[in-house]
Design a protein around this motif. Sequence first.
Motif, short mmCIF file in Angstrom:
data_model
loop_
_atom_site.label_atom_id
_atom_site.label_comp_id
_atom_site.label_asym_id
_atom_site.label_seq_id
_atom_site.Cartn_x
_atom_site.Cartn_y
_atom_site.Cartn_z
N GLU A 16 -22.78 -2.82 -36.80
CA GLU A 16 -22.97 -4.11 -37.45
C GLU A 16 -22.98 -5.19 -36.38
O GLU A 16 -22.14 -5.19 -35.48
CB GLU A 16 -21.87 -4.36 -38.48
N ASP A 18 -22.47 -8.68 -34.83
CA ASP A 18 -21.64 -9.88 -34.96
C ASP A 18 -22.38 -11.04 -34.31
O ASP A 18 -22.55 -11.09 -33.09
CB ASP A 18 -20.30 -9.65 -34.27
N SER A 20 -21.46 -14.22 -34.54
CA SER A 20 -20.61 -15.41 -34.54
C SER A 20 -20.87 -16.27 -33.30
O SER A 20 -20.68 -17.49 -33.33
CB SER A 20 -19.14 -15.01 -34.60
N ASP A 479 -29.99 -17.25 -42.53
CA ASP A 479 -28.77 -17.66 -41.85
C ASP A 479 -28.28 -16.52 -40.97
O ASP A 479 -28.94 -15.47 -40.85
CB ASP A 479 -27.71 -18.13 -42.85
N LYS A 480 -27.12 -16.67 -40.35
CA LYS A 480 -26.63 -15.65 -39.42
C LYS A 480 -26.42 -14.30 -40.11
O LYS A 480 -26.72 -13.24 -39.56
CB LYS A 480 -25.32 -16.11 -38.78
N THR A 481 -25.89 -14.34 -41.33
CA THR A 481 -25.63 -13.07 -42.03
C THR A 481 -26.94 -12.37 -42.39
O THR A 481 -27.04 -11.15 -42.29
CB THR A 481 -24.80 -13.32 -43.29
N ALA A 484 -28.34 -10.87 -39.22
CA ALA A 484 -27.61 -9.67 -38.85
C ALA A 484 -28.05 -8.48 -39.71
O ALA A 484 -28.22 -7.36 -39.20
CB ALA A 484 -26.11 -9.91 -38.99
N ALA A 485 -28.25 -8.72 -41.00
CA ALA A 485 -28.68 -7.62 -41.89
C ALA A 485 -30.07 -7.13 -41.52
O ALA A 485 -30.34 -5.92 -41.57
CB ALA A 485 -28.66 -8.10 -43.34
N THR A 527 -29.63 -14.76 -47.06
CA THR A 527 -28.35 -14.27 -46.56
C THR A 527 -28.34 -12.75 -46.55
O THR A 527 -29.29 -12.10 -46.98
CB THR A 527 -27.20 -14.79 -47.44
N ARG A 528 -27.22 -12.18 -46.06
CA ARG A 528 -27.06 -10.72 -46.08
C ARG A 528 -27.21 -10.18 -47.49
O ARG A 528 -27.82 -9.12 -47.70
CB ARG A 528 -25.69 -10.35 -45.51
N GLU A 529 -26.68 -10.88 -48.46
CA GLU A 529 -26.77 -10.44 -49.85
C GLU A 529 -28.23 -10.25 -50.26
O GLU A 529 -28.58 -9.28 -50.94
CB GLU A 529 -26.08 -11.47 -50.75
#
Length: 806
Positions: A16, A18, A20, A479-481, A484-485, A527-529
């Motif tokens: 995963e 990161d 941040s 966004d960042k999430t 990342a996904a 988003t990741r979602e």
Amino acid sequence: MDIKHKELSYTELRKEFDLSKFEYETTAQVPQIEETIGQERAIRAIEFGLNVESPGYNIYVTGMTDSGRTSTVKNILKKVAQSKSPPPDWCYVHNFEDPDQPVAISLPTGKGKIFKKDMEELIITLKREIPKTFRSDDYKERRASLLEKYEKEKKDILSQIEQQAQKRGFKIVRTPFGFTTIPIKENGEPLKEEEYQALPEQEKERIQSDMAAIQKEIADAFEKINEVDKKSKDSVNNFNREIAQFVVQQYIGSLKKKYADFPPVVKYLEDVAKDIVDNIDDFFKEEQKGSSKIPIMEENSFVKYQVNLIVDNSQLNGAPVVIENNPTYTNMFGRIERKVHFGAFITDFTKIKAGAIHKANGGYLLVDVERVLMYPFVWDTLKRVLRNKEIRIEDIGEQYGFFSTTGLRPMPIPIDLKVVMIGRNYIFNLLHYYDENFRKIFKIRADFDWETKATEYTMNRCAQFLCKLCNEEKLKHLDKTGLAAILEYSSRLAENQEKFSLLFGKIANIAREANYWASLRKSQYITREDVEKALEQMEYRHNIIKNKIGEMIEEGTLYIDTDGAKVGQVNGLAVYSYGEFMFGKPSRITAQTFIGNKGVINIEREAKLSGKTHDKGVLILSGYLGGKYGGKTPLALSATLTFEQSYSYVEGDSASAAELFAILSSLAELPIKQGIAVTGSVNQKGEIQPIGGVNEKIEGFFDTCKRKGLTGNQGVIIPRSNVKNLMLKKEVVEAVKEGKFHIYPISTVDEGIEILTGVAAGKRGPDGLFPEGTVNRKVEDKLFYLLQEQERLRKMAEKSQDSTIS
């Protein structure tokens, strides 16, 4: 007692990212890029091929679908083309010496359109000025003056013959049938018939004799008159030609000066001028057509003065880049159209149409190799064009007898272009090996990669790609999430925790679908979602076959055990493809061992349901068994292997480790845990080798265990070298974290058999024997027992045979 083997931690099953410390909060803030990511080798090859001027340096581009081959090539071609000068225009004109062979003329960029317009205006002007000149008073006076001279000459000839006739007592009279002579009296009146009959015979004979002489003189006179008429006509024609030449040269002369730097155009204009003068009457017929109310069905005699501009580069700012998506013969090499005229097909040079080669001449042509090979005659013609560096527009219908009439043979046009073909690797290999001309004309191969190392640099480049995608297609930014996904999905595609996939077509699709779900949520950013929802829904749309197979396993239609232990039975794992969707499925593999000398028998091979790679994997098992256990004594073994309930073709060697474990279990008579599935290939030294599709295989067995109930003892054995390829779903990672599922990495057969049986494999001691009670000792003892039994049975058979003979 079970032997404990190291299993993978949940942290090793998935990487995963990161973010941040990522300097941007969303992709909207990331600088947009235009360059392709991770394809430096391919780009360098393409640019090299485009810049080498030597013949044969055309380019074949290979790579996986969705790797961005086409878009990258387009961008490179457009960039290179902008630095080049636009090529010349090309047009076809009528060949006045050989009408069946139209003349090709090249003009500087933009001049072709001007030349075409100049010729149109020339003919329009001449249609107006020629009749106008010939209707002028000056022309009429000069023509009348010219004709008057010949009329006077004709009158003098007639007057002279009349005077001669009168002296002899005759008068020449014009009749509807010509001229005749009549005898006259001294007072000039015609001699009547009764008066003539009353004359003496001698006088009658004189009159007849004089009449015949006069008739001969009349005939001679009319020959002279005809000669005068001919001279008159020739003089008028010459006069008309002089007038026509004066008018034509007045206008064509200015065009000749305008195009003085282009000899082919000057020669063409001279031919046009000569033809117009020779066919001056056509301009009067055209005027008559315009005034006639009755339509005249005849061929337009002015077509031959038109200019067929087949390539107009006036709108280009650089070299042309032509992308031909439908490379049929006519689309590639041009065509000659026909029209029906009085029930017959006719054509002329204005029906010549350019193909992609003509339009790309002086620039670049991009085509798909599979489509080029699919359409008849295209590949052979393309090779001929590139070898000869000229293109001929030929009618395939004529060549193969579809049209019986002879058509046009336009002059060839020299070509100078680069052809870029996009296709698969195996097509390149086939052409390279079986078509010697291919190697000569496509000397550059550009291979597009499918993965790149996952570094901070490549991560930033992926973010820049997504920024560009969102801006161009007006998608929500990530966004960042969400980023990342997407990066995790990219690593999943690459099947490597340390790499990103370069299949940006698939990555872009997930971004587009995530944008849809973000829009439904009315979220400002993806988003990741949203990304995980897109992946979930994508799988749902495609997993109907996977679910059906799962239901059959759950219902007991397909036999798969996920609990307990059985001898000679193991769960192997295979990957199935349903379009682009791949999923794993467990398969029951069973083995039976018995006395014999046939070695390992592959039932799939005997049933012709096995591929060559699978056959090789099974044959390797015999090598392993012989090397491990047959060092001192021969093996008296026959073993059968099969995939139970498998009725389709089996290919690949990823089940060879599982097959070996089944054989060892059967020989050692040790049960194998059915809750542990196996994937991995094996070599003759007993090393477990990496395989493909490890994520799908693990997830496939996990789904099966979940359907039948997770016990906490289930898991999958994988090659240790495949650990870096793990990018498992979060559901599997959570199950491992909670101790409900296990992943065991192994490097050797001995490690695997210990996990499956819970019994130590054992190593040979100084005495050359395996320790008592170990798997290997049990296998070796069983093989020795089979050898003894075989020998005993052989001796019994010999003894029985001897008794029969006695």
